[in-house]
Motif scaffolding. Structure first.
Motif, PDB file in Angstrom:
ATOM      1  N   PRO A 184     -74.543  68.284  52.723  1.00 52.22           N
ATOM      2  CA  PRO A 184     -75.394  68.813  51.636  1.00 52.22           C
ATOM      3  C   PRO A 184     -76.838  69.042  52.072  1.00 52.22           C
ATOM      4  CG  PRO A 184     -73.990  67.061  50.804  1.00 52.22           C
ATOM      5  CD  PRO A 184     -73.840  67.055  52.298  1.00 52.22           C
ATOM      6  N   ALA A 185     -77.379  68.148  52.881  1.00 51.23           N
ATOM      7  CA  ALA A 185     -78.762  68.312  53.352  1.00 51.23           C
ATOM      8  C   ALA A 185     -78.875  69.518  54.279  1.00 51.23           C
ATOM      9  CB  ALA A 185     -79.217  67.046  54.071  1.00 51.23           C
ATOM     10  N   ILE A 186     -77.866  69.740  55.101  1.00 52.93           N
ATOM     11  CA  ILE A 186     -77.872  70.884  56.012  1.00 52.93           C
ATOM     12  C   ILE A 186     -77.879  72.192  55.229  1.00 52.93           C
ATOM     13  CG2 ILE A 186     -76.508  72.132  57.743  1.00 52.93           C
ATOM     14  CD1 ILE A 186     -75.445  69.352  58.639  1.00 52.93           C
ATOM     15  N   LEU A 187     -76.978  72.295  54.256  1.00 57.01           N
ATOM     16  CA  LEU A 187     -76.882  73.541  53.487  1.00 57.01           C
ATOM     17  C   LEU A 187     -78.159  73.779  52.682  1.00 57.01           C
ATOM     18  CD1 LEU A 187     -73.183  73.459  52.216  1.00 57.01           C
ATOM     19  CD2 LEU A 187     -74.119  74.275  54.388  1.00 57.01           C
ATOM     20  N   ALA A 188     -78.723  72.717  52.114  1.00 51.38           N
ATOM     21  CA  ALA A 188     -79.958  72.860  51.328  1.00 51.38           C
ATOM     22  C   ALA A 188     -81.110  73.324  52.203  1.00 51.38           C
ATOM     23  CB  ALA A 188     -80.298  71.532  50.651  1.00 51.38           C
ATOM     24  N   ALA A 189     -81.208  72.780  53.412  1.00 52.73           N
ATOM     25  CA  ALA A 189     -82.295  73.164  54.315  1.00 52.73           C
ATOM     26  C   ALA A 189     -82.160  74.623  54.741  1.00 52.73           C
ATOM     27  CB  ALA A 189     -82.300  72.248  55.535  1.00 52.73           C
ATOM     28  N   ALA A 193     -84.620  77.877  53.870  1.00 52.07           N
ATOM     29  CA  ALA A 193     -85.198  78.692  54.939  1.00 52.07           C
ATOM     30  C   ALA A 193     -84.805  80.161  54.815  1.00 52.07           C
ATOM     31  CB  ALA A 193     -84.746  78.146  56.295  1.00 52.07           C
ATOM     32  N   GLY A 194     -84.073  80.498  53.757  1.00 54.48           N
ATOM     33  CA  GLY A 194     -83.689  81.883  53.546  1.00 54.48           C
ATOM     34  C   GLY A 194     -82.502  82.330  54.376  1.00 54.48           C
ATOM     35  N   VAL A 195     -81.663  81.376  54.785  1.00 56.32           N
ATOM     36  CA  VAL A 195     -80.489  81.682  55.598  1.00 56.32           C
ATOM     37  C   VAL A 195     -79.253  81.740  54.700  1.00 56.32           C
ATOM     38  CG1 VAL A 195     -79.044  80.906  57.516  1.00 56.32           C
ATOM     39  CG2 VAL A 195     -81.527  80.549  57.603  1.00 56.32           C
ATOM     40  N   ARG A 196     -78.546  82.865  54.696  1.00 57.29           N
ATOM     41  CA  ARG A 196     -77.309  82.993  53.927  1.00 57.29           C
ATOM     42  C   ARG A 196     -76.236  82.109  54.511  1.00 57.29           C
ATOM     43  NH1 ARG A 196     -75.147  88.035  54.796  1.00 57.29           N
ATOM     44  NH2 ARG A 196     -73.618  87.736  53.138  1.00 57.29           N
ATOM     45  N   LEU A 197     -75.423  81.522  53.632  1.00 58.33           N
ATOM     46  CA  LEU A 197     -74.374  80.607  54.051  1.00 58.33           C
ATOM     47  C   LEU A 197     -73.026  81.306  53.951  1.00 58.33           C
ATOM     48  CD1 LEU A 197     -75.640  77.434  52.146  1.00 58.33           C
ATOM     49  CD2 LEU A 197     -76.113  78.100  54.525  1.00 58.33           C
ATOM     50  N   LEU A 198     -72.383  81.506  55.092  1.00 58.72           N
ATOM     51  CA  LEU A 198     -71.089  82.161  55.140  1.00 58.72           C
ATOM     52  C   LEU A 198     -70.033  81.137  55.533  1.00 58.72           C
ATOM     53  CD1 LEU A 198     -72.062  85.449  57.031  1.00 58.72           C
ATOM     54  CD2 LEU A 198     -72.015  85.024  54.568  1.00 58.72           C
ATOM     55  N   PRO A 229     -63.266  72.219  52.406  1.00 57.79           N
ATOM     56  CA  PRO A 229     -62.874  71.843  51.049  1.00 57.79           C
ATOM     57  C   PRO A 229     -63.464  72.801  50.018  1.00 57.79           C
ATOM     58  CG  PRO A 229     -64.550  70.347  51.894  1.00 57.79           C
ATOM     59  CD  PRO A 229     -64.148  71.232  53.036  1.00 57.79           C
ATOM     60  N   ALA A 230     -62.877  72.810  48.837  1.00 50.42           N
ATOM     61  CA  ALA A 230     -63.280  73.766  47.794  1.00 50.42           C
ATOM     62  C   ALA A 230     -64.755  73.641  47.445  1.00 50.42           C
ATOM     63  CB  ALA A 230     -62.409  73.575  46.564  1.00 50.42           C
ATOM     64  N   ASP A 231     -65.257  72.417  47.319  1.00 51.09           N
ATOM     65  CA  ASP A 231     -66.659  72.250  46.917  1.00 51.09           C
ATOM     66  C   ASP A 231     -67.616  72.806  47.956  1.00 51.09           C
ATOM     67  OD1 ASP A 231     -65.981  70.235  48.720  1.00 51.09           O
ATOM     68  OD2 ASP A 231     -67.414  68.814  47.883  1.00 51.09           O
ATOM     69  N   LEU A 232     -67.228  72.733  49.211  1.00 53.76           N
ATOM     70  CA  LEU A 232     -68.096  73.262  50.262  1.00 53.76           C
ATOM     71  C   LEU A 232     -68.030  74.783  50.295  1.00 53.76           C
ATOM     72  CD1 LEU A 232     -68.728  71.337  53.463  1.00 53.76           C
ATOM     73  CD2 LEU A 232     -68.709  73.807  53.570  1.00 53.76           C
ATOM     74  N   ARG A 233     -66.847  75.337  50.065  1.00 53.25           N
ATOM     75  CA  ARG A 233     -66.740  76.798  49.982  1.00 53.25           C
ATOM     76  C   ARG A 233     -67.587  77.326  48.832  1.00 53.25           C
ATOM     77  NH1 ARG A 233     -61.116  75.710  50.586  1.00 53.25           N
ATOM     78  NH2 ARG A 233     -60.735  76.385  48.426  1.00 53.25           N
ATOM     79  N   GLU A 234     -67.555  76.628  47.713  1.00 54.84           N
ATOM     80  CA  GLU A 234     -68.325  77.059  46.542  1.00 54.84           C
ATOM     81  C   GLU A 234     -69.822  76.937  46.763  1.00 54.84           C
ATOM     82  OE1 GLU A 234     -66.751  74.617  43.459  1.00 54.84           O
ATOM     83  OE2 GLU A 234     -64.788  75.619  43.447  1.00 54.84           O
ATOM     84  N   ALA A 235     -70.228  76.047  47.656  1.00 53.15           N
ATOM     85  CA  ALA A 235     -71.659  75.869  47.928  1.00 53.15           C
ATOM     86  C   ALA A 235     -72.217  76.989  48.802  1.00 53.15           C
ATOM     87  CB  ALA A 235     -71.897  74.515  48.593  1.00 53.15           C
ATOM     88  N   CYS A 236     -71.336  77.781  49.402  1.00 58.65           N
ATOM     89  CA  CYS A 236     -71.786  78.869  50.272  1.00 58.65           C
ATOM     90  C   CYS A 236     -71.928  80.169  49.492  1.00 58.65           C
ATOM     91  CB  CYS A 236     -70.806  79.046  51.433  1.00 58.65           C
ATOM     92  SG  CYS A 236     -70.781  77.639  52.568  1.00 58.65           S
ATOM     93  N   ASP A 237     -72.631  81.115  50.069  1.00 60.02           N
ATOM     94  CA  ASP A 237     -72.869  82.389  49.399  1.00 60.02           C
ATOM     95  C   ASP A 237     -71.652  83.301  49.440  1.00 60.02           C
ATOM     96  OD1 ASP A 237     -75.754  82.037  48.770  1.00 60.02           O
ATOM     97  OD2 ASP A 237     -75.918  81.927  50.958  1.00 60.02           O
ATOM     98  N   GLU A 238     -70.837  83.165  50.471  1.00 64.54           N
ATOM     99  CA  GLU A 238     -69.684  84.035  50.627  1.00 64.54           C
ATOM    100  C   GLU A 238     -68.637  83.317  51.472  1.00 64.54           C
ATOM    101  OE1 GLU A 238     -69.005  88.832  51.558  1.00 64.54           O
ATOM    102  OE2 GLU A 238     -70.944  87.859  51.914  1.00 64.54           O
TER     103      GLU A 238
END
Length: 272
Positions: A184-189, A193-198, A229-238
């Motif tokens: 969670p800390a990695i994705l938030a950071a 920083a304006g980095v899209r999460l794929l 896992p589903a929650d991590l997929r949902e936390a990403c932009d695509e």
């Protein structure tokens, strides 16, 4: 050095244990490729080089480069070298190195800082990768694709595991690596920083050839066996899947990561 039971040999061998590596802030790089890249790219982190006479004769440039950089080079017997490393087929040369990971804060500052000349960042995130060979191969692929950063979560294998280090084929010393942070800390950071999460996952609604890879983005890779896992997929932009045109059921993690990273490298170079 000829005594494989000496305290120094035992101390080097103990670096095969994660608890010792963590406490000492050191790890062992084994084999000519790993030692060469450590000496050439991060000599400041090389504490000692151990080499047999035969390996020194086969790889004189590595030994000379180490000496030119005022590094400690110790000639050891084959028995001593074998007692130091965990490899079943020692290659005659190894180096004790200080760990080289960067903090998440420093990694993010480098991505968005005013001195960053690259218009778009490429990041690879390993969330729950447990296989050392896969982790090392992904790091090697990220290096080859020109990634700016690899982040390895706290739930993944230790990047200083000897099998990981060997699998990177020297790439460990070529690009910044951040370790030990919760997902969670990695994705938030990255998001800050304006980095899209794929998310790279076989269930993805988007196919890799159709995804816009021309802006800063991070590939989020999951576990070898169960993916993301589903929650991590949902936390990403695509959520993106690599299309399979033949009859293979799937690609393994390292293969999929390399395909995604190279698609990103091609798109970024074409756009900028």
């Amino acid at each position: 050095m000829t005594n494989p039971r000496s305290d120094r040999v035992k101390a080097v061998r103990s670096l095969s244990r994660r608890s010792v590596r963590s406490r000492a802030g050191e790890f062992l790089a084994e084999g000519p490729q790993a030692v060469r890249e450590a000496v050439n790219h991060r000599p400041d982190l090389v504490r000692d080089v151990y080499v047999t006479a035969e390996a020194a004769a086969r790889h004189p440039a590595i030994v000379q480069n180490a000496l030119d950089r005022d590094l400690w080079v110790h000639e050891v017997s084959p028995e001593v070298l074998a007692a130091m490393v965990d490899s079943q087929a020692p290659q005659g040369i190894a180096a004790v190195c200080s760990t080289l990971d960067v903090t998440l804060e420093a990694a993010m500052a480098a991505l968005v800082g005013p001195t960053d000349l690259r218009p778009a960042a490429l990041v690879c995130v390993l969330t729950n990768v447990r296989d050392p060979g896969n982790a090392g191969t992904v790091i090697r692929g990220a290096d080859a694709a020109g990634a700016d950063l690899v982040i390895v979560s706290d739930s993944s294998v230790d990047v200083y595991n000897p099998k990981v280090v060997r699998s990177t084929a020297g790439s460990l010393w070529h690009l910044p690596i951040c370790v030990g942070e919760p997902v969670p800390a990695i994705l938030a950071a990255l998001r800050s920083a304006g980095v899209r999460l794929l998310a790279a996952d076989g269930s993805g609604a988007s196919l890799l050839p159709d995804v816009d890879l021309t802006s800063s983005h991070a590939w989020v890779m999951g576990n070898e066996a169960w993916g993301l896992p589903a929650d991590l997929r949902e936390a990403c932009d695509e959520v993106v899947q690599v299309p399979i045109y033949g009859r293979a059921e799937s690609l393994n993690l390292a293969m999929a990561a390399t395909v995604c990273l190279y698609a990103s490298a091609q798109a970024l170079h074409a756009a900028h």
